[in-house]
Write an enzyme that holds these catalytic residues in place. Structure first.
Site, PDB file in Angstrom:
ATOM      1  CE  LYS A 152      21.270  42.272 -48.009  1.00 39.43           C
ATOM      2  NZ  LYS A 152      21.038  41.578 -46.746  1.00 39.43           N
TER       3      LYS A 152
ATOM      4  CG  ASP B  44      18.030  37.589 -43.248  1.00 38.23           C
ATOM      5  OD1 ASP B  44      17.389  37.021 -44.157  1.00 38.23           O
ATOM      6  OD2 ASP B  44      18.206  38.817 -43.212  1.00 38.23           O
TER       7      ASP B  44
HETATM    8  P1  ADP Z   1      20.147  44.254 -42.132  1.00 40.67           P
HETATM    9  O1  ADP Z   1      18.743  44.316 -42.634  1.00 40.67           O
HETATM   10  O2  ADP Z   1      21.096  45.013 -43.004  1.00 40.67           O
HETATM   11  O3  ADP Z   1      20.622  42.870 -41.812  1.00 40.67           O
HETATM   12  P2  ADP Z   1      19.184  45.276 -39.581  1.00 40.67           P
HETATM   13  O4  ADP Z   1      18.210  44.186 -39.394  1.00 40.67           O
HETATM   14  O5  ADP Z   1      20.009  45.671 -38.398  1.00 40.67           O
HETATM   15  O6  ADP Z   1      20.209  45.050 -40.744  1.00 40.67           O
HETATM   16  O7  ADP Z   1      18.360  46.555 -40.041  1.00 40.67           O
HETATM   17  C1  ADP Z   1      18.974  47.765 -40.299  1.00 40.67           C
HETATM   18  C2  ADP Z   1      17.910  48.706 -40.823  1.00 40.67           C
HETATM   19  O8  ADP Z   1      16.939  48.945 -39.798  1.00 40.67           O
HETATM   20  C3  ADP Z   1      18.454  50.060 -41.193  1.00 40.67           C
HETATM   21  O9  ADP Z   1      18.798  50.092 -42.560  1.00 40.67           O
HETATM   22  C4  ADP Z   1      17.274  50.985 -40.905  1.00 40.67           C
HETATM   23  O10 ADP Z   1      16.488  51.117 -42.041  1.00 40.67           O
HETATM   24  C5  ADP Z   1      16.469  50.270 -39.854  1.00 40.67           C
HETATM   25  N1  ADP Z   1      16.704  50.922 -38.554  1.00 40.67           N
HETATM   26  C6  ADP Z   1      17.809  50.849 -37.792  1.00 40.67           C
HETATM   27  N2  ADP Z   1      17.681  51.604 -36.687  1.00 40.67           N
HETATM   28  C7  ADP Z   1      16.456  52.168 -36.755  1.00 40.67           C
HETATM   29  C8  ADP Z   1      15.727  53.073 -35.936  1.00 40.67           C
HETATM   30  N3  ADP Z   1      16.222  53.562 -34.809  1.00 40.67           N
HETATM   31  N4  ADP Z   1      14.507  53.424 -36.337  1.00 40.67           N
HETATM   32  C9  ADP Z   1      13.989  52.955 -37.472  1.00 40.67           C
HETATM   33  N5  ADP Z   1      14.620  52.117 -38.299  1.00 40.67           N
HETATM   34  C10 ADP Z   1      15.836  51.731 -37.951  1.00 40.67           C
HETATM   35 MG    MG Z   2      20.172  41.056 -40.938  1.00 36.32          MG
END
Ligand code: ADP
Ligand code: MG
Length: 485
Positions: free
Chosen positions: A190, A225
């Site tokens: 990442k 996670d």
């Molecule tokens: P991480 O996986 O980095 O821990 P999250 O669970 O918050 O973080 O997921 C973030 C991801 O979710 C973003 O990279 C995006 O691909 C997706 N995402 C965020 N907001 C939206 C949205 N409004 N619609 C669709 N996908 C989204």
């Molecule tokens: Mg996460």
């Protein structure tokens, strides 16, 4: 942005990508129709395809449990074999290092009756330069953030004297776990390129940094996670057996019987169960892939790896759509004579953008037009916008349905080993991650695939439930149930 504003803008051809002399196609959506039809055919996920994926997922899980390296799926032992019971009491911290942010959380647990008495959390953005710095710099920054947060502990939190504050550490990078409170970082992902952490115990890295900061706390549980989400969801509901993250990337974990894990070689936990992190993003068997997937994979930093993740997770869905639109623009003049430079830029179209386009219910698809223009620099009429939405839907439908098939694969594997454990009673799959949370069509396609695969009757027993931010509390709960005291 209004549509007329879009229409009045003169789009200059990109300097890097000289437009080829080409007949202006009057109704471009018509000439790209065969590309869409072909795409839909290649991305189709009829029942036999879903069934194959579910069966292959179950078989790959089994192979990964037999021996390390036996499968695409690493099937990592989490060393979590005592689940929170609800009796946990006291003050605990959680630290979540996931992607661009790290989050700290403080929770006061009150046991069976009072449960979660109070929580507080803070989110800190990791400065870009630390993602490319040294391990000491990164962990000092984290320990410093934790120390500042701990300083603000008010009177409503209580810790018996003589006890160190205990932390559940959620670390969502590939770790070879060596015990519940230690694990070796295999590699950063990442976008992180921190020197000196790979090959080291990340808990030791944090402990050393806390010592340097004079912070008297200790890590009692190291989890990823998915494991945090499972533990957090199970605190409220004993029927939770599986947790799935669909965010930037994807992973799934589940509750396994230790006697069906050959690679444990007889080491049993007292509970007879443990949580296994499947690392299912690496799955690749029998997926319906296209030239766009293959090209994106070839251009990625990890070609040939994480194929399931590249097909179903948030980091990639928008990019696949962009690649399809670029081909439609180049081969079929979808957006007129010129191909914009922006449209040729990898990862410029993000999954939240295609999600927003799919929520547009207006007659003229004004939002679709505005997003296409703002993000990719192209102008569009209604027929073109409809075509673009079709492309988004095709890619998202495939992603959601394949994720659903993966979930059924996990449930199937569990049921094969313990008849009626899963399908004979209520079973909960805890879901989290920004993609699942924010994309209604994706969620719907995922659930439809699960229902198609299991049939209406059996699928009534399978509850797919959003467990919002369960992983932070889950990590704190695991610190509590694995407390050193
Ligand atoms: P991480 O996986 O980095 O821990 P999250 O669970 O918050 O973080 O997921 C973030 C991801 O979710 C973003 O990279 C995006 O691909 C997706 N995402 C965020 N907001 C939206 C949205 N409004 N619609 C669709 N996908 C989204
Ligand atoms: Mg996460």
């Amino acid at each position: 942005m209004s549509v007329s504003a879009v229409g009045s803008f003169w789009l200059s051809p990109s300097p890097g990508k000289l437009p080829r002399p080409r007949m202006v196609v009057r109704s471009s959506a018509v000439s790209v129709a065969p590309i869409l039809t072909h795409l839909q055919k290649q991305c189709a996920t009829p029942l036999p395809v879903l069934r194959h994926v579910a069966d292959a997922m179950a078989a790959d899980m089994r192979a990964g449990l037999a021996v390390d390296g036996g499968s695409d799926l690493k099937m990592i032992l989490s060393y979590v074999d005592t689940f929170p019971t609800g009796n946990e009491k006291g003050l605990f911290y959680a630290l979540d290092l996931g992607g661009t942010n790290f989050r700290v959380l403080r929770v006061q647990l009150g046991g069976k009756d009072e449960r979660v008495i109070a929580t507080e959390f803070e989110q800190v953005t990791i400065p870009q330069e630390l993602m490319f710095g040294t391990s000491e710099e990164l962990f000092d920054f984290i320990a410093c953030g934790l120390a500042n947060f701990a300083k603000k502990e008010g009177g409503k939190f209580h810790l018996p004297s003589g006890r160190k504050r205990e932390i559940g550490f959620t670390f969502s990078f590939p770790v070879k776990q060596t015990s519940i409170d230690s694990g070796i970082l295999m590699k950063w992902t990442k976008g992180f390129a921190v020197s000196g952490t790979a090959g080291r115990d990340v808990v030791a890295c944090l402990n050393e940094a806390m010592e340097r900061q004079g912070l008297d706390m200790q890590v009692s549980a190291l989890v990823n996670d998915t494991v945090g989400t499972l533990a957090g969801a199970r605190y409220w509901d004993d029927d939770v057996m599986v947790a799935v993250i669909l965010g930037t990337g994807t992973n799934a974990c589940y509750v396994e019987r230790t006697d069906v894990i050959p690679k444990l070689q007889g080491q049993m936990s007292s509970s007879g169960r443990t949580i296994i992190s499947t690392e299912w993003g690496a799955f690749s068997n029998g997926l319906p892939l296209t030239e766009f997937d293959r090209d994106m994979d070839a251009a990625s930093i990890n070609p040939g790896e994480q194929i399931f993740e590249k097909t179903i997770s948030g980091m990639y869905l928008g990019e696949i759509v962009r690649r399809v639109l670029l081909k439609m623009a180049e081969a079929g003049a979808l957006f007129g004579e010129y191909v914009s430079e922006k449209l040729s830029t990898p990862f410029i179209l993000r999954t939240p953008d295609i999600c927003a386009m799919q929520q547009d219910n207006s007659d003229h698809l004004d939002a679709v037009g505005a997003i296409l223009y703002d993000v990719t620099g192209v102008k569009s009429d209604l027929s073109v916008r409809k075509m673009v939405v079709e492309v988004c839907d095709t890619i998202v439908k495939r992603g959601g349905r394949l994720a659903g098939a993966g979930i059924v694969g996990i449930l199937q594997k569990m049921e094969e080993d313990s008849k009626d454990l899963i399908f004979g009673k209520r079973t909960v799959v805890a879901m989290d991650g920004g993609l699942y949370e924010n994309y209604p069509q994706y969620r719907r396609y995922l659930k439809e695939a699960v229902t198609e695969l299991l049939g209406l009757e059996m699928s009534k027993n399978v509850v797919i439930e959003h467990s919002k931010d369960g992983s932070g509390i889950g990590a704190a709960l695991l610190a509590a149930s694995n407390s050193k005291y």
